[in-house]
Design a protein around this motif. Sequence first.
Motif, mmCIF file in Angstrom:
data_model
loop_
_atom_site.group_PDB
_atom_site.id
_atom_site.type_symbol
_atom_site.label_atom_id
_atom_site.label_comp_id
_atom_site.label_asym_id
_atom_site.label_seq_id
_atom_site.Cartn_x
_atom_site.Cartn_y
_atom_site.Cartn_z
ATOM 1 N N THR A 32 1.019 -1.319 -0.031
ATOM 2 C CA THR A 32 0.172 -0.123 0.077
ATOM 3 C C THR A 32 0.889 1.154 -0.177
ATOM 4 O OG1 THR A 32 -1.798 -1.367 1.255
ATOM 5 C CG2 THR A 32 -1.835 1.125 1.391
ATOM 6 N N ASP A 33 1.977 1.269 0.790
ATOM 7 C CA ASP A 33 3.013 2.422 0.867
ATOM 8 C C ASP A 33 3.645 2.623 -0.425
ATOM 9 O OD1 ASP A 33 2.304 2.846 3.484
ATOM 10 O OD2 ASP A 33 3.793 1.727 4.266
ATOM 11 N N PHE A 34 3.810 1.473 -1.261
ATOM 12 C CA PHE A 34 4.515 1.702 -2.468
ATOM 13 C C PHE A 34 3.752 2.297 -3.577
ATOM 14 C CE2 PHE A 34 5.177 -0.329 -6.684
ATOM 15 C CZ PHE A 34 6.537 0.223 -6.874
ATOM 16 N N LEU A 35 2.122 1.709 -3.598
ATOM 17 C CA LEU A 35 1.292 2.181 -4.502
ATOM 18 C C LEU A 35 1.044 3.561 -4.209
ATOM 19 C CD1 LEU A 35 -1.148 -0.888 -4.813
ATOM 20 C CD2 LEU A 35 0.487 -0.172 -6.278
ATOM 21 N N ALA A 36 0.917 4.128 -2.931
ATOM 22 C CA ALA A 36 0.542 5.476 -2.710
ATOM 23 C C ALA A 36 1.882 6.617 -3.179
ATOM 24 C CB ALA A 36 0.355 5.549 -1.210
ATOM 25 N N SER A 37 3.174 6.019 -2.880
ATOM 26 C CA SER A 37 4.211 6.847 -3.208
ATOM 27 C C SER A 37 4.345 7.060 -4.779
ATOM 28 C CB SER A 37 5.645 6.123 -2.564
ATOM 29 O OG SER A 37 5.554 4.768 -3.442
ATOM 30 N N ASN A 38 3.942 5.907 -5.687
ATOM 31 C CA ASN A 38 4.051 6.292 -6.953
ATOM 32 C C ASN A 38 2.784 6.650 -7.684
ATOM 33 O OD1 ASN A 38 6.818 4.850 -7.862
ATOM 34 N ND2 ASN A 38 6.048 3.628 -6.247
ATOM 35 N N ASN A 39 1.803 7.203 -7.051
ATOM 36 C CA ASN A 39 0.531 7.698 -7.543
ATOM 37 C C ASN A 39 -0.235 6.654 -8.217
ATOM 38 O OD1 ASN A 39 0.972 10.161 -6.133
ATOM 39 N ND2 ASN A 39 2.163 10.820 -7.963
ATOM 40 N N ILE A 40 -0.266 5.440 -7.667
ATOM 41 C CA ILE A 40 -0.931 4.278 -8.277
ATOM 42 C C ILE A 40 -2.097 4.034 -7.478
ATOM 43 C CG2 ILE A 40 -0.815 1.985 -9.159
ATOM 44 C CD1 ILE A 40 1.988 2.099 -9.601
ATOM 45 N N SER A 41 -3.420 4.193 -8.257
ATOM 46 C CA SER A 41 -4.794 4.188 -7.453
ATOM 47 C C SER A 41 -5.183 2.592 -8.014
ATOM 48 C CB SER A 41 -5.609 4.889 -7.779
ATOM 49 O OG SER A 41 -7.036 4.829 -7.270
ATOM 50 N N ALA A 42 -5.534 1.621 -6.839
ATOM 51 C CA ALA A 42 -6.332 0.548 -6.961
ATOM 52 C C ALA A 42 -7.584 0.870 -7.887
ATOM 53 C CB ALA A 42 -6.480 -0.234 -5.850
ATOM 54 N N ALA A 43 -8.549 1.794 -7.523
ATOM 55 C CA ALA A 43 -9.724 2.071 -8.265
ATOM 56 C C ALA A 43 -9.429 2.270 -9.572
ATOM 57 C CB ALA A 43 -10.259 3.296 -7.544
ATOM 58 N N GLN A 44 -8.403 3.184 -9.848
ATOM 59 C CA GLN A 44 -7.831 3.631 -11.181
ATOM 60 C C GLN A 44 -7.830 2.283 -12.092
ATOM 61 O OE1 GLN A 44 -8.581 6.357 -12.717
ATOM 62 N NE2 GLN A 44 -7.960 5.570 -14.542
#
Length: 613
Positions: free
Chosen positions: A19-31
Amino acid sequence: MSGRRTSNNRIRGPQSALTDFLASNNISAAQISADYERRRREAQERAEQEAAANGTIAEEDEQQPDERDETALQKKKRKRAEEKALAEIKQGKSSKKHKKSKKGNPEGDDSDDAFGMYTKSKPLPGQLENCEKCEKRFTVTAYSKTGAEGGLLCMKCSKELTDQKKKGDKVKKQAAAPRGRQRQKQSNLLDGIIGDGAVSLQDLCIKTIADNVHHLEELGDLPQSLLKRLSEIFSKRRVLLPRNLDLFLRSGLETIELTDCGKLELEDYIKIFSFAPQIHTLNLQNAGQFKDEVIDYIMERDIPIQNLKLYAANLILNSKWIEYFAKCGHRLESLQLKWLNCSLDDEAFMHLVEHCPNLKRLKLKQCWQLGDPAVAAMQHLEKLEHLSLHFKEPVSAESLVAMITAIGPNLRTLSLEAFYNADDSVLQAIHTHCTRLEKLRLTENDACTDAGYTELFTNWANPPLIFLDLSSNRSLDCDKPEGTEDLAGLATSGFEAMMAHSGSALRTLTIASCRHIEREGLANVWDGKKEYPCLKTADVSFVKRMDTMVVAGLFKSCPQLTKLTAFGCFSVSDVMVPKGVALIGVPNAQDSIVQEGGYDLDSIVASMGLGAV
């Protein structure tokens, strides 16, 4: 206060590294989910547009085949490309199967690996494909079935394939009957029981009781016939134990029949008479622990036994038999004893003759201590109607003649087994003095001749017999297996005279091991024209002249036949057995030892050339 309370309610839990990795790279699971749904919708819309376009083109081709702007060379190239694409799809399927099989063989060739690199996988869901069976174009889904040649099938053909597979599996399940059921059916056929239709409710209840014997507390007021049947089933399964003996006992019972008492103890026999002190009929088989103490209890309580049947009661002393006959013999009307190796000698039998004047039935089999004196004393049993003897000690023909002369006029059944000294004089005594017989058994003898049997049945004043057993009456001379000149044992002439006398009423016939009967005599008796309307059971085992034609004639001449035993008849093969008949023992290695009839008698007669019924 409210702002602080609101900020305090925002509780955040620990976050994972992903979760921290996705948030730091502006990757959204909803997207990511939205992009996947968008691509899926676009692929589906594109597939629908292509299907609609292909359908429109196909309709235009059918309506205006000549207006299409395509040369013959282009058309040929297009068809060749389509065939090549289909071949690559099929080849891809076969390569997948090859890879699966290769998992079990790690030592595969490199050429196979190279071949697998260039094979094409099957079409993905959403793509178009031609059905292997009906050649109709359809959209491939994840549920598309594979045809016999490796191609894909449309929904309609896939459904038909599934239905056919279900029907085939159902037929296989019906064809393979449970092994236990087939064994029970073969056992019933060996007993001559032909089961037509469903099992009766009574039989089903009896089987349920027998299957749950250890959970029973009582049987209630069942009739004696059902109690006897349950006792036979318990004995066959060896489950008659002291703890379930009470199932067959109740006060007021006058008949007790237990066909296997091998697991009962001395106290159990005494319990029987304490529960039912008014017993009139007692049948205890394999009663190994029936001792002197039980006889003492019977005499002390004055048990009114009239019909006594004991098998293997070897622990009763001769002195106790003498005491019992002296005190209770006047009540006895039937006495059946079997397998008495060391008790009941000639002296005890003399007391039986003296103190049992009302005896009507006497059966003594395998009583090793009895011999000639006992047979000579039987002539004083004037009320005797049923006599069955099988002794180990030799008995002279003169003693048998004297006995038959004295009590023969009253006899209704006569059974003489393994009396090796009995000759034609015994047959002549039976012919002269026995005029009320219904059952006759003379077995295991080589002293009586065929001429003696012929004279016995010729002009005999006795009515036709119902039961007849003349098995093992043949020559025992190994140097002359075909018999001597005087034809010792039952042969052709005696067999024909026997059937002429008793064939009209005979129900049970046994001529096993009478090997001197010729085929001509068998064919004359069972020619398909003479009729024996009452014969239900026949045993012709080891009558070597029996063949297929004679058996077919027997089926036609005996319309009520239910069981035919033919062990050792090697000339009998490929017999068409009528419906409702059990043919047992035909030596055919390809089939079971029991053949249940299923043919119509008319078809059997027509196939064997015996004329119309």
